[in-house]
Design an enzyme around this catalytic site. Structure first.
Site, PDB file in Angstrom:
ATOM      1  CG  ASP A  11      -2.070  -0.923   1.092  1.00 25.09           C
ATOM      2  OD1 ASP A  11      -2.291  -1.415  -0.030  1.00 25.09           O
ATOM      3  OD2 ASP A  11      -2.747  -1.194   2.113  1.00 25.09           O
TER       4      ASP A  11
ATOM      5  CG  LEU B  86     -17.266   0.114   7.213  1.00 28.80           C
ATOM      6  CD1 LEU B  86     -16.596  -0.424   8.462  1.00 28.80           C
ATOM      7  CD2 LEU B  86     -18.451   1.002   7.576  1.00 28.80           C
TER       8      LEU B  86
ATOM      9  CE  LYS C 184     -12.032  -1.806   8.401  1.00 33.43           C
ATOM     10  NZ  LYS C 184     -11.327  -3.000   7.938  1.00 33.43           N
TER      11      LYS C 184
ATOM     12  CD  GLU D 284     -14.351  -8.823   9.295  1.00 27.19           C
ATOM     13  OE1 GLU D 284     -15.451  -8.290   9.007  1.00 27.19           O
ATOM     14  OE2 GLU D 284     -13.269  -8.491   8.794  1.00 27.19           O
TER      15      GLU D 284
ATOM     16  CB  CYS E   9      36.777   4.561  18.936  1.00 25.38           C
ATOM     17  SG  CYS E   9      38.065   5.813  19.041  1.00 25.38           S
TER      18      CYS E   9
ATOM     19  CB  CYS F 272      36.969   7.695  21.789  1.00 24.73           C
ATOM     20  SG  CYS F 272      35.905   8.411  20.555  1.00 24.73           S
TER      21      CYS F 272
END
Ligand code: ZN
Length: 685
Positions: free
Chosen positions: A49, A95, A130, A188, A437, A442
């Site tokens: 997408d 929807l 959802k 669903e 390093c 350092c």
């Protein structure tokens, strides 16, 4: 004439954009082919997408680039041939989507415009999760399940009754003493995350393909021609509506109540809320909690709870006007890697960090991601300029999970770890998977330098304590002190760190912004030049006033050792240190960077609020009971006075607190005027 015009438009069009749209089209079509023909999913729907969105946006901007075969020109699919078709008595709508609060507010405005009246400010909404599954319709006659179908194109679906009957959450008989003669239920079908992993583990064992997400498995299982295969995928079902006239069920809430009485499962997390504000709270709550749910959701559904209003609002396109899907922001997106920064961590390890084109993932804007080590870059096969997928699961910091190599143009650049440390120039050594390093001090030095930079006498950024600085260094949010002024770009990322939130991230960024204007002496002090303390910094600022950082750079890099030694209190050692500092490229680039990120020098005048003490020099010794030494110094400077570290015949006053040191003795010896705390406070009143 027309030819000339076309030629001109083509030549003026950015060749790179043309190439990019071509590559995007090819790549999106390739993924489609893999998915639909070869049944293979290589990247998530969200990433796909994201690519489609980029293509769509480019085509909107440059319509001449649209081709008839562009994936953006494609429209919805038709039902499969193998199943009997079922015409829905009432169209199964989809929807419309909202992606922001504003989208939701606009939705309400459009709805009110259509209805011709304002909804009550306390109009109840029904909010549901959802589900990321497959919508189906069930028809019961005389309490028995007669048919079940998929949505299809909304008007005609596929008859999958036999397959739906294998789902235990779908009642074959309605559990009530007084069943309606005929009822149409919608809901669903979905697969739990647990069941999804089980299926994938089995697939893996059998050496078969791995499914990308639960929805694909659910959709695939429902469309199986052999119901036994469907039964082997333990599918689940939540009912979400009854097809009926609005007079029968006055509200969505009452529909849900009936559904439960009839023996259906409805999502227990759905609820009525009182107003739009509560809708936003509901959405935000579930965006945070989605990872903990046993199934996938990709947003919340918001209905006007009153079915009379719902029905009179009707349909627009293929969606009801009085409902909307308020989606979560995607957890995956694509973006482009612009460069790789090297971060020196707390232990001296060099970490590569990808700098990216800003992209929104999981609700926050991302501009960079740690690549951890050189092996990770090799594993990803990452080059600078590559299009990548960036993912964020839960509340953690996002990371690059894949490089889309097919989108390369050939101009991408390989990256390798630098041979020298970017902080101090020391050689870099390999240590297992890490690059380190070789100068053991350092990392500590870098940290100390940043602590010093934000300290009270320097930039005075209270919100940035050592712990937070360490954290920011480790996460790659800053790699030197100047980066602090760029933190506003990373506010979303700061908010995701443990013990942070949106509020505290905002506070830090605001504080930093307010500190961009600084007095010259404080700026000089903040640089951490060896031997240059507060007093020396003030002396330098007085002797060489600079209006800007550029000005400062020019002046100081021209100063000779003799010039510097002419200043009071500056001996050969201090002069050498200052002289050396301004001749190191690393330091001058740091100053330039400070200027670039917006640090400016404040006018001297704003410091001294009065000239009461002008020409007077003070020395402090011992501790004061009513204020700290720093506060005392600030007060003196505010009144135009000067501070010195050593007592001499030029000293005007020595302020003596409790437990004074040798300065007290010296003052007495030289006959300098001595003030106790009480007298000092009278002077500065
Ligand atoms: Zn180093």
């Amino acid at each position: 004439m027309q030819n000339v015009f076309i030629n001109r438009s083509v030549s003026s069009m950015n060749k790179e954009i043309e190439l990019r749209t071509k590559k995007l089209r090819e790549e999106i079509n390739r993924y489609r082919y893999l998915y639909h023909v070869l049944d293979r999913q290589e990247i998530s729907d969200e990433s796909l997408d994201s690519l489609k969105k980029e293509l769509f946006d480019l085509e909107q901007k440059f319509p001449e680039l649209v081709t008839p075969d562009s994936p953006t020109q494609r429209v919805g699919g038709a039902p499969l041939k193998e199943f009997k078709k079922i015409t829905h008595e009432m169209r199964m709508n989809s929807l419309n989507d909202a992606f922001s609060k504003k989208d939701v507010e606009d939705w309400i405005t459009r709805l009110e415009n259509y209805l011709g009246y304002h909804l009550a400010s306390a109009e109840p909404f029904y909010c549901d999760l959802k589900m990321d599954g497959l919508a189906v319709e069930l028809i019961y006659e005389n309490d028995t399940l007669m048919s079940g179908s998929t949505r299809g194109d909304g008007l005609i679906g596929e008859d999958v009754t036999q397959n739906l009957k294998t789902i235990e959450a779908i009642p074959l008989k309605l559990g009530t003493d007084n069943p309606p003669k005929r009822i149409i239920v919608r809901g669903e079908v979905f697969l739990t995350k647990k069941e999804f992993s089980r299926i994938n583990r089995e697939q893996e064992k059998k050496g078969e393909k791995i499914y990308a997400n639960p929805r694909n498995v659910a959709a695939g299982a429902i469309r199986q021609l052999d119901p036994r295969v469907t039964a082997s995928r333990k599918l689940d079902f939540y009912a979400y509506g009854i097809v009926a006239a609005p007079e029968i069920y006055k509200t969505h809430t009452s529909e849900f109540k009936t559904l439960r009485e009839l023996g259906f499962k409805t999502n227990p997390n759905g609820q009525t809320v009182k107003n739009l504000e509560e809708v936003f709270v509901f959405q935000k709550k579930w965006e945070k909690a989605r990872e903990k749910l046993p199934y996938e959701i990709d947003g919340v559904v918001v209905f006007i709870n009153d079915n009379q209003i719902f029905s009179s609002a009707g349909i627009i396109g293929k969606a009801p006007r009085a409902a909307i899907a308020y989606k979560f922001s995607p957890r995956e997106a694509t973006t482009i890697v612009l460069g790789v920064n090297i971060q020196v961590g707390r232990t001296g390890v060099l970490t590569p960090v990808a700098v990216m084109k800003p992209v929104s993932v999981g609700g926050i804007t991302i501009t960079h991601a740690s690549l951890h080590n050189a092996d990770e870059i090799d594993r990803l096969g990452l080059k600078i300029g590559d299009t990548v997928i960036i993912s964020r699961a839960g509340d953690v910091i996002p990371k690059i999970t894949k490089v889309l190599k097919e989108l390369r143009t050939g101009r991408e650049k390989s990256f390798s770890m630098p041979p020298r440390c970017p902080v101090d120039g020391s050689p870099v050594v390999r240590d297992g998977v890490a690059y380190r390093c070789s100068n053991q001090n350092c990392a500590a030095k870098l940290r100390e330098a940043i602590y010093h930079f934000v300290s009270r006498q320097a930039f005075n950024i209270e919100g940035l304590g050592p712990k937070i600085i360490d954290r920011f260094l480790d996460e790659g949010l800053i790699s030197d002190a100047a980066d602090i002024f760029e933190l506003k770009k990373e506010i979303g990322e700061i908010a995701t760190l443990p013990h942070f939130g949106e509020k505290s991230a905002e506070n830090i960024v605001n504080e930093v912004e307010s500190r961009k204007k600084i007095l010259l002496e404080k700026l000089i002090y903040s640089l951490g030049i060896f031997h240059v303390g507060e007093e020396t910094a003030i002396a330098l600022a007085k002797r060489f006033p600079s209006k800007s950082i550029g000005d400062l750079l020019e002046t100081f890099s021209k100063l000779s050792l003799e010039d510097l030694q002419k200043i009071q209190d500056i001996g050969p050692k201090v002069a050498e240190s200052i002289y050396g500092w301004f001749r190191e490229k690393r330091n001058t680039s740091f100053l330039k960077k400070l200027e670039e990120v917006g640090v400016v020098i404040k006018k001297e005048g704003s410091l001294a609020k009065s000239d009461k003490l002008v020409g007077k020099t003070f020395v402090l010794t011992g501790s004061l009971s009513s204020m700290s030494r720093d506060e005392a110094k600030e007060k003196i400077r505010n009144l135009g006075g000067e501070i010195s570290e050593a007592v001499s015949s030029k000293t005007s006053f020595v302020i003596v607190g409790s437990d004074p040191g040798s300065k007290f003795e010296r003052a007495k010896k030289l006959g300098v005027k001595i003030l106790d705390e009480h007298e000092f406070r009278n002077i500065i009143k």
